[in-house]
Scaffold this active site. Structure first.
Site, PDB file in Angstrom:
ATOM      1  N   TYR A  87       1.026  -0.624  -0.341  1.00 46.56           N
ATOM      2  CA  TYR A  87      -0.112  -0.039  -0.563  1.00 46.56           C
ATOM      3  C   TYR A  87       0.793   1.401   0.166  1.00 46.56           C
ATOM      4  O   TYR A  87       0.183   2.249   0.778  1.00 46.56           O
ATOM      5  CB  TYR A  87      -0.837  -0.311   1.353  1.00 46.56           C
ATOM      6  CG  TYR A  87      -1.874  -1.268   1.144  1.00 46.56           C
ATOM      7  CD1 TYR A  87      -2.763  -2.092   0.701  1.00 46.56           C
ATOM      8  CD2 TYR A  87      -1.452  -1.933   2.593  1.00 46.56           C
ATOM      9  CE1 TYR A  87      -3.153  -2.248   0.562  1.00 46.56           C
ATOM     10  CE2 TYR A  87      -2.754  -3.235   2.699  1.00 46.56           C
ATOM     11  CZ  TYR A  87      -3.103  -4.159   1.922  1.00 46.56           C
ATOM     12  OH  TYR A  87      -4.422  -4.740   1.940  1.00 46.56           O
ATOM     13  N   LYS A 140      -6.128 -13.324  11.691  1.00 49.63           N
ATOM     14  CA  LYS A 140      -5.577 -12.284  11.977  1.00 49.63           C
ATOM     15  C   LYS A 140      -5.117 -12.572  13.840  1.00 49.63           C
ATOM     16  O   LYS A 140      -3.750 -13.313  13.807  1.00 49.63           O
ATOM     17  CB  LYS A 140      -6.591 -11.224  12.521  1.00 49.63           C
ATOM     18  CG  LYS A 140      -6.036 -10.692  10.550  1.00 49.63           C
ATOM     19  CD  LYS A 140      -6.935  -8.777  10.582  1.00 49.63           C
ATOM     20  CE  LYS A 140      -5.874  -8.333   9.031  1.00 49.63           C
ATOM     21  NZ  LYS A 140      -5.211  -8.378   9.150  1.00 49.63           N
ATOM     22  N   TYR A 142     -14.507  -5.458   3.087  1.00 50.36           N
ATOM     23  CA  TYR A 142     -13.479  -5.319   2.931  1.00 50.36           C
ATOM     24  C   TYR A 142     -13.185  -6.823   3.061  1.00 50.36           C
ATOM     25  O   TYR A 142     -13.250  -7.133   4.342  1.00 50.36           O
ATOM     26  CB  TYR A 142     -12.417  -4.141   2.856  1.00 50.36           C
ATOM     27  CG  TYR A 142     -10.815  -4.775   2.740  1.00 50.36           C
ATOM     28  CD1 TYR A 142     -10.157  -4.604   2.235  1.00 50.36           C
ATOM     29  CD2 TYR A 142      -9.984  -5.975   3.675  1.00 50.36           C
ATOM     30  CE1 TYR A 142      -8.928  -5.054   1.619  1.00 50.36           C
ATOM     31  CE2 TYR A 142      -9.094  -6.662   3.675  1.00 50.36           C
ATOM     32  CZ  TYR A 142      -8.008  -5.851   2.930  1.00 50.36           C
ATOM     33  OH  TYR A 142      -6.874  -6.193   2.491  1.00 50.36           O
ATOM     34  N   ASP A 150     -16.942 -13.018   7.079  1.00 55.54           N
ATOM     35  CA  ASP A 150     -15.765 -12.767   8.089  1.00 55.54           C
ATOM     36  C   ASP A 150     -15.534 -11.989   9.178  1.00 55.54           C
ATOM     37  O   ASP A 150     -15.794 -11.289   9.078  1.00 55.54           O
ATOM     38  CB  ASP A 150     -15.454 -11.508   6.404  1.00 55.54           C
ATOM     39  CG  ASP A 150     -14.012 -11.964   6.426  1.00 55.54           C
ATOM     40  OD1 ASP A 150     -13.561 -12.096   7.131  1.00 55.54           O
ATOM     41  OD2 ASP A 150     -13.173 -10.943   5.348  1.00 55.54           O
TER      42      ASP A 150
END
Length: 426
Positions: free
Chosen positions: A16, A271, A144, A238
């Site tokens: 990014y 994560k 996202y 998600d």
């Protein structure tokens, strides 16, 4: 430092980042607890848990010891035709923690791939049941779900992160979150209109992360689940960012399950799964989803298998992380963080250039209005001794759950100071 930083940066391609104009990254030499130590001796209090992973802080001795033991016996072995104890125990524990009959665990290495596998499961589920036309996915504005091609197609097209690839990705269907009666009727109409082609709906439960830390209530999530049931669609949750305590429950979908029976058909995890130590992800399916892949025909099997699937070191770390949720008061710590974030970020609402302040669990978000100089904000936070990395229009805090109250106050005070300085310049 000069023997690795300057030569290394000549060859690194950072995420990014516009490499021609971006400021140089800060060189890190060590981490401990909630602190990141830089090569020049400075320490930064980590306000974002290294992209929302380090829920127990850094270098927790229990996780480190588990990795060391596993390294001495079995670091990795292929997961096709072979199986090992860390993965078997982890799958069993995840199935016990998740609601309902979410009981079949497919391991991968990253959140994006966990979502890709969920999409593959959903589409092949219907193919195996003789309904191959059901292959479209409904996602939500501000969503996202990853950076791979299939997951980019599920991200808000107006957020800009993946707009460069418009037209090159699969064509999916975006919906507005049904947060009121008007939007609920619109959502029902969308499902009715496209129903014959739809395989699944995907949602980040309660908090949409990289799309701007947008938050919705459990009633909205429960309505989405009920609508999926009415229209016979699979629901994919998600929980890559929300899972493992971040919103105040072990999994965010539990909050809607307390209102009505809301059990997603497929859940994606990553994560914080390993406590921020090693790459690991999981896609967990309910019993009826798994059973649709059982047949005499080999073509009915799920044909997917990452090389490092169920890596033994990562599974050992994840098991140790789950130990800590059992032995240390993580959810109570999240509740305390939530109360402190609400109290100490609340005054930001009175600043010029602040549109909204939102708090959920161990997530605090300040949405900005007007012109935003992200690099300048990030640089100023580092000068104040904190690692806070705003994106888009949002300055946010997602600290490790073990953070002390005084360290959290340092983070929130830095946010107020930086945004006060910004307000004076508007």
């Amino acid at each position: 430092m000069s023997d690795w930083l300057t030569p290394g940066l000549t060859h690194l391609w950072l995420p990014y980042t516009q490499m021609q104009t971006a400021p140089a990254p800060l060189p890190v030499v060590a981490t401990q607890g909630v602190r990141i130590r830089l090569a020049d001796g400075r320490e930064l209090i980590d306000g974002i848990s290294s992209w929302w992973t380090a829920c127990h802080g850094y270098n927790h001795p229990h996780i480190r010891a588990a990795i060391e033991r596993q390294l001495a016996s079995l670091p990795h072995v292929m997961f096709a035709g072979l199986v090992h104890e860390p993965a078997a125990r982890l799958a069993q524990r995840l199935a016990a923690l998740l609601p309902g009959d979410l009981e079949r665990v497919f391991f991968t290495e990253s959140g994006s791939v966990a979502v890709e596998v969920a999409l593959k499961m959903a589409i092949q589920y219907w193919r195996n049941k003789g309904q191959a036309e059901k292959q479209r996915i409904v996602y939500f504005r501000h969503g996202y779900h990853g950076d791979t091609f299939a997951t980019m197609a599920l991200c808000d097209p107006e957020e800009g992160m993946h707009s460069l690839f418009a037209g090159a990705m699969p064509d999916q269907i975006m919906a507005e979150l049904p947060s009121d009666e008007t939007m609920r009727r619109a959502f029902e109409l969308l499902l009715e209109t496209h129903g014959e082609r739809l395989a699944a709906v995907i949602i980040e439960p309660l908090v949409q992360g990289a799309g701007g830390m947008q938050m919705h209530d459990a009633a909205t999530l429960a309505f989405i689940a009920a609508a999926c049931a009415r229209h016979k669609l699979l629901l994919i949750a998600d929980e890559i960012m929300t899972g493992f305590g971040r919103t105040g429950r072990m999994f965010a979908c539990e909050e809607a399950d307390e209102l009505t029976s809301t059990i997603p058909d497929i859940v994606c995890l990553s994560k914080a799964l390993t406590g921020g130590t090693l790459p690991l992800a999981a896609t967990v399916a309910r019993r009826h989803v798994f059973e649709a892949f059982l047949a005499d025909d080999p073509a009915a099997a799920l044909m997917h298998g990452p090389t490092y699937m169920a890596n033994a070191l990562a599974c050992a770390a994840a098991n140790a992380s789950l130990d800590l949720f059992e032995s240390e008061p993580r959810l109570a710590q999240v509740a305390a963080i939530e109360a402190q974030l609400a109290a100490e970020l609340g005054p930001c609402r009175d600043l010029a250039g602040v549109a909204e302040v939102r708090v959920k669990g161990a997530i605090g978000a300040v949405e900005l209005a007007g012109r935003i100089e992200l690099d300048a904000l990030r640089r100023r936070f580092a000068e104040l001794g904190v690692w806070v990395r705003p994106f888009g229009k949002v300055v946010y805090l997602m600290p490790p759950f073990v953070i002390a109250a005084e360290d959290l106050t340092t983070l929130t005070a830095a946010v107020r100071q930086v945004l006060t300085e910004r307000a004076r310049q508007l």
